[in-house]
Scaffold this active site. Sequence first.
Site, PDB file in Angstrom:
ATOM      1  N   THR A 125       0.831  -1.284  -0.167  1.00 56.59           N
ATOM      2  CA  THR A 125      -0.039   0.075   0.227  1.00 56.59           C
ATOM      3  C   THR A 125       0.835   1.431   0.253  1.00 56.59           C
ATOM      4  OG1 THR A 125      -1.388  -1.233   1.345  1.00 56.59           O
ATOM      5  CG2 THR A 125      -2.046   0.737   1.574  1.00 56.59           C
ATOM      6  N   PHE A 144      -8.603  -3.503   4.675  1.00 57.09           N
ATOM      7  CA  PHE A 144      -7.927  -2.466   6.096  1.00 57.09           C
ATOM      8  C   PHE A 144      -6.662  -2.198   5.521  1.00 57.09           C
ATOM      9  CE2 PHE A 144      -8.903  -5.761   8.778  1.00 57.09           C
ATOM     10  CZ  PHE A 144      -7.883  -6.248   8.944  1.00 57.09           C
ATOM     11  N   TYR A 145      -6.005  -2.739   5.117  1.00 57.20           N
ATOM     12  CA  TYR A 145      -4.730  -2.645   4.459  1.00 57.20           C
ATOM     13  C   TYR A 145      -4.075  -1.273   4.006  1.00 57.20           C
ATOM     14  CZ  TYR A 145      -3.077  -7.117   5.842  1.00 57.20           C
ATOM     15  OH  TYR A 145      -2.896  -8.376   6.309  1.00 57.20           O
ATOM     16  N   ALA A 146      -4.262   0.260   4.459  1.00 57.40           N
ATOM     17  CA  ALA A 146      -4.389   1.227   3.991  1.00 57.40           C
ATOM     18  C   ALA A 146      -4.231   2.446   5.283  1.00 57.40           C
ATOM     19  CB  ALA A 146      -5.096   1.525   3.135  1.00 57.40           C
ATOM     20  N   LYS A 187      -8.416 -10.412   4.435  1.00 53.02           N
ATOM     21  CA  LYS A 187      -9.139 -10.226   5.646  1.00 53.02           C
ATOM     22  C   LYS A 187      -9.704  -9.566   6.201  1.00 53.02           C
ATOM     23  CE  LYS A 187      -4.987 -10.276   8.062  1.00 53.02           C
ATOM     24  NZ  LYS A 187      -3.653 -11.226   7.043  1.00 53.02           N
TER      25      LYS A 187
END
Length: 341
Positions: free
Chosen positions: A30, A61-63, A93
């Site tokens: 990201t 939610f990897y940001a 996830k």
Amino acid sequence: MVSIKNFTTLGGTASDIKVAKVAHGLMKLTGTPDEVAFEAIKAGVDALPPGVKMFLNSGEFYAPDLGPGNLELLSRFFEKYPEYAERTFLSVKGAGLPNSISQFDSSPKNLKRSIDTVTKALRGKKKIDLFQCARVDPNIPVEEAIKNLKVFIDEGVIDHIGISECGAATLRRANAVYPISVVEIEISPWSYEDETKKVLATAEELGIAVAAYAPLGNGFLTGSIKSPEDIPEGDFRRHFNRFQPENFQHNFLIVEKLKNVAEKKGVTPAQLCIAWVGSLGEKVLPLPGSSRKERTLENLAGGDVELTSEEKADIDKIINEFEVKGSRYMGTDPKALLLWG
């Protein structure tokens, strides 16, 4: 060109799927320029023999804004390289509450919201091969959570179910409802707790693959971070207990000890850690993160490193005799952090 030989199979309903012994965590991608990120993914897939897939691990939610930016990057990758969709296995996830990294909800309503968010971000360029709640919801029995996820299997939205950061008893309960393909837990030479061993034993008994995240201790065990000041501003690791100044220098001693073993073996400290984690079971997949092609290939090569019984004994001795200072995350209460749910 690097050619990787070591692979394994997943578990549960994905037991026929062959994947590289070392998986690829995508969180670090990201914010990385697309051309650099794409090469980091592509290099790993290209190193695999025909019929073997790369296990990719992403998150809703990897940001920095806890949004789906990581998945949107993946969508652009598969749009540019559509042939790689079938050469990869995508684990995602989710199930966190919006704008939160500490609250999780496995209710039908929130699971639909989460999976819809993931599906929208992927734009049809890649299916969700496996979905897992990032943490075990403390307010919903795990049996109910798995039943709620199975609805999306029946609808054809996802293909397989995983479970993340759970204890051995919870894994057994979940698998009794629906076959779990992958359990994701933290494993490394400085994160090898009694519950880790119980989950590994339970997974082996039930034929479940283990995705071992942070096998390099969030980069600490590579030796590339020599002081807390080496961690960039804004990096989440600045808040981790083990990286704090009062713990850092003591914990760096384990890096020095592992480095000595790695030098004798002729491998990097990262490859040594990956090899050790992978040696814990046939279906144990070390899951390091990588945002650069060179690091992806170094990590993958670690999966082909075979440790002798003497080398494993040396590493085990270091682990057993060294007391790591600080807990795995920012707090000290595993229940508050939803660890071993």
